[in-house]
Write an enzyme that holds these catalytic residues in place. Structure first.
Site, PDB file in Angstrom:
ATOM      1  N   GLU A 177       0.812  -1.210   0.000  1.00 12.05           N
ATOM      2  CA  GLU A 177       0.000   0.000   0.000  1.00 12.05           C
ATOM      3  C   GLU A 177       0.854   1.272   0.000  1.00 12.05           C
ATOM      4  OE1 GLU A 177      -4.082  -1.507   2.097  1.00 12.05           O
ATOM      5  OE2 GLU A 177      -2.484  -0.861   3.451  1.00 12.05           O
ATOM      6  N   ASP A 232      -8.393  -9.268   3.685  1.00 12.42           N
ATOM      7  CA  ASP A 232      -8.198  -8.165   4.632  1.00 12.42           C
ATOM      8  C   ASP A 232      -9.260  -8.157   5.720  1.00 12.42           C
ATOM      9  OD1 ASP A 232      -7.264  -5.868   5.859  1.00 12.42           O
ATOM     10  OD2 ASP A 232      -8.134  -4.505   4.406  1.00 12.42           O
ATOM     11  N   GLU A 240     -13.299  -3.154  11.725  1.00  8.94           N
ATOM     12  CA  GLU A 240     -13.249  -2.380  10.491  1.00  8.94           C
ATOM     13  C   GLU A 240     -14.329  -2.798   9.504  1.00  8.94           C
ATOM     14  OE1 GLU A 240     -10.037  -1.570   6.856  1.00  8.94           O
ATOM     15  OE2 GLU A 240      -9.421  -2.668   8.650  1.00  8.94           O
TER      16      GLU A 240
END
Length: 723
Positions: free
Chosen positions: A307, A381, A409
């Protein structure tokens, strides 16, 4: 012993008074709250009913917890010292700290540095409960274990417990920035007040350490994996030192996320090439500088070449080259490197799920002994459900460290009730079959699967991405505390039952009233599956809003890269839906051991929970229920909403058994959850129906708004946003 029995029975009687609400509580005390614990005569303690050494900070911490837990007293009325009394009702210590423990000749072999023994014995004709360990921190853990038995109403006679942690490094990862923003944090600002450190040491830091020690967590990474090199400057290292000093009595080491390009950013070097001699020397000097301040510093966590983060691949080097360079700098000080395997290229891969395997497996066996490769539980993820990461069955020559997410999340932030214990348990018990049946992920983590090859026990560890902030209840909601608790308990013993953990937490948090415990535990145990249902069942994944990951976004496409979109993962067309990862598709299945690969490759045998993860199938394909994939998907959306509605009703019925403050917040959050579950359901059905062109089954309510409405919603300031 009569005094101890009186304390225990009083605790149980008070806690089990049917319908008697606990005192008002803001959640700050977590699972360590005293509730309505009576305070017996302090003189009984002074008279020698507890014998515990106080010569070291850890010994004092254990003694104070014991007094706090048994007496329910704190502040000026609590005893400042406890006399040594070998015939006390409780005898705590190590052979080195207590002659009375030494005289018992207990078998402490095999307990290591952190294990403990709790045993009922007879001394001079008197019954005594012994909490013994080889080292002080073991007595601290044993003390918390004894208090856990007490607070959950367990029998305290005929005790014979012997426990040691299965994993050596049990760490929280804080994704906290130096400006106190918390990435994927939903509980306020970072608790680390960097500007006021080192001069002001918030008492909350000690309470944080107590909570972690009570569940066996022994390490904390203070800063975000998307690291700022400033954390390694002298100014910040002085602040870190104070935190390390605060945590040390509780058996907790500090770690730091290290930015790979730090030699350039704060060291003035022209390169961060791990094979460059000047770079290697800079890191050795930095390690020496850190350990001069913090002798028990744990080491570095590194996110590299992921990332956009810098890393060794910027110089044509491998992950092993980068990790080993840092490991060599830390090795003289007994430090370790936790090198994250969450990597994927800036260019669209054939299948993002495959990249970590492709980048790391060729380097199996090349990492230094003080390197742990930290692997997320799944290859994408932290989704509400993922199959276990294929790396767990593919690197026998490298110690692997689990990375779980405690913060939610993808499971509703702080407001949705989603107990993650079943998720953790599901992954830990997953069978890699790399050495036949029983080759579980837990056995990969604890090293037992490979101990016969390693010539001794390898480095082991586990990490959990925290959701801890400045909110009074620490985690944003009362039930999110349970995920922190469950992570710690499973980090200590990966074989524990998530249901048993839920019951422990409920009893310690809300009390032992059977009329409360059973329905609360039942709610917790269905809550994660409800989130899976209303966010995308049958193996669908990565369907959330862009950037902030709040709310549904199955239509998300475009942007800087395809694998940051939802359409990349669900691949829905008029004909069907799902990501083909079979041998005829991306071939991600072949990264698993052959028996598992064969299972996932076969659409008839693939568990329905992962059907659309591994297969692109027709909307009209029959499922186990007899419904088509389309109708089953809609049914799951409806089931998820109905489950949340049921949880709301259950909680409403407990109003007389929970203090008003906590009951009101949980009730409000469950109302938010039902509203947002309905939103997920309606938006998702509207979108997928526009693709599938299938009608809704008889009796199914259509979404109340057109798809354009759901697509128009925007949330630029959603918490935890990274944009």
């Amino acid at each position: 012993m009569r005094w101890l029995a009186w304390v225990a029975s009083s605790l149980v009687v008070v806690a089990m008074l049917s319908g008697a609400p606990a005192r008002a509580d803001d959640g700050y005390d977590l699972w360590l709250r005293q509730g309505d614990t009576p305070a017996p005569d302090i003189a009984a303690v002074r008279a020698g009913r507890v014998s515990a050494p106080v010569a070291t900070p850890t010994q004092r911490a254990a003694r104070d917890e014991l007094i706090r837990g048994l007496v329910g007293a704190s502040g000026p009325d609590a005893p400042s010292a406890v006399p040594d009394a070998g015939d006390g009702a409780l005898l705590v210590g190590t052979p080195a700290s207590s002659p009375d423990i030494a005289a018992l000749g207990l078998d402490l072999d095999g307990l290591g540095d952190e294990g403990y023994l709790i045993r009922s014995v007879t001394v001079a004709g008197r019954p005594v409960t012994v909490i013994a360990a080889a080292h002080d921190v073991g007595t601290l853990y044993g003390t918390f274990a004894f208090l856990r038995l007490l607070r959950t109403g367990q029998p305290l006679d005929a005790l014979n417990l012997r426990e040691a942690p299965r994993l050596q490094r049990r760490v929280l990862n804080h994704w906290d920035d130096l400006d106190r923003h918390v990435e994927r944090g939903y509980a306020g600002q970072s608790i680390w007040d960097w500007h006021r450190l080192p001069g002001w040491v918030d008492p909350r830091y000690t309470d944080y350490a107590r909570a972690n020690a009570s569940i066996g967590i022994n390490g904390t990474v203070l800063n975000n994996v998307n690291a700022n090199a400033q954390i390694l400057t002298p100014m910040y290292l002085d602040k870190v030192r104070v935190l390390a000093d605060t945590f040390r009595p509780w058996g907790i080491r500090v770690y730091l996320s290290a930015r790979f390009s730090a030699p350039m950013e704060i060291g003035g070097l022209p390169t961060a090439d791990p094979l460059d001699a000047a770079v290697q020397a800079w890191w050795r000097g930095k390690a020496d500088e850190i350990y001069a301040r913090i002798p028990d510093f744990g080491g570095f966590l590194v996110k590299a070449n992921s990332e956009g983060q810098p890393g060794p691949q910027d110089y044509g080097r491998s992950h092993a080259d980068g990790a080993n360079m840092l490991a060599d700098a830390l090795a003289p000080h007994d430090g370790i490197v936790m090198w994250r395997a969450f990597v994927y290229s800036d260019e669209e891969p054939v299948d993002r799920a495959k990249q970590a395997y492709n980048e790391f497996v060729p380097h199996d066996g090349q990492f230094r002994d003080n390197v742990l490769v930290q692997v997320k539980n799944g290859a994408i993820d932290f989704q509400p459900r993922e199959p276990f990461h294929p790396l767990f069955g593919a690197m026998p020559g490298t110690p692997l460290m689990m990375e779980f997410q405690i913060t939610k999340e993808y499971l509703g932030f702080a407001t949705h009730l989603a107990f993650k214990g079943p998720l953790y348990e599901e992954v830990l018990r997953a069978d890699t079959q790399v050495r036949g049946e029983g080759s579980t992920v837990a056995r990969v983590l604890d090293g037992s699967l490979y101990d016969d090859e390693s010539g001794g026990r390898r480095l082991t560890g586990i990490a959990g991405v925290a959701n801890i902030g400045t909110d009074r209840n620490w985690s944003g909601s009362h039930f999110d505390q349970a995920n922190w608790y469950a992570y710690g308990r499973l980090a200590w013993n990966p074989d524990l039952s998530s249901r048993d953990i839920a019951e422990e937490w409920t009893r310690m948090t809300f009390g032992n009233d059977a009329g409360l415990v059973t329905p609360v535990v039942d709610m917790m145990m269905v809550s994660r599956e409800a989130v899976v249902d209303y966010t995308g069942a049958l193996g669908l994944h990565h369907l959330m809003g862009r950037g902030h990951h709040y709310g549904p976004g199955p239509w998300v496409d475009g942007g800087p890269r395809a694998d940051w979109t939802s359409v990349y993962f669900h691949r829905a067309t008029a004909e069907g839906i799902g990501f083909d990862r079979t041998r005829g598709g991306s071939d991600a299945v072949s990264q698993y051991a052959p028996p598992v690969a064969d299972l996932f490759d076969d659409v008839e045998r693939t568990p329905e929970a992962f059907l659309l993860w591994f297969h692109h199938v027709s909307w009209d394909r029959p499922t186990a229920s007899g419904r088509t994939v389309w109708d089953e998907l809609v049914h799951r959306y409806d089931r998820g909403v109905a489950t949340v509605r049921g949880m709301r009703a259950t909680w409403e019925g407990l109003a007389e058994r929970v203090d008003p403050a906590r009951h009101a917040q949980v009730a409000a959050f469950l109302a938010i959850q039902e509203q947002e579950a309905q939103w997920w359901r309606d938006a998702s059905i509207a979108y997928f129906q526009s693709i599938s062109q299938r009608p809704l089954a008889a009796g199914v309510e259509p979404p109340p708004q057109p798809l354009s409405y759901y697509r128009s919603l925007a949330f630029p300031y959603a918490p935890g946003d990274t944009q």
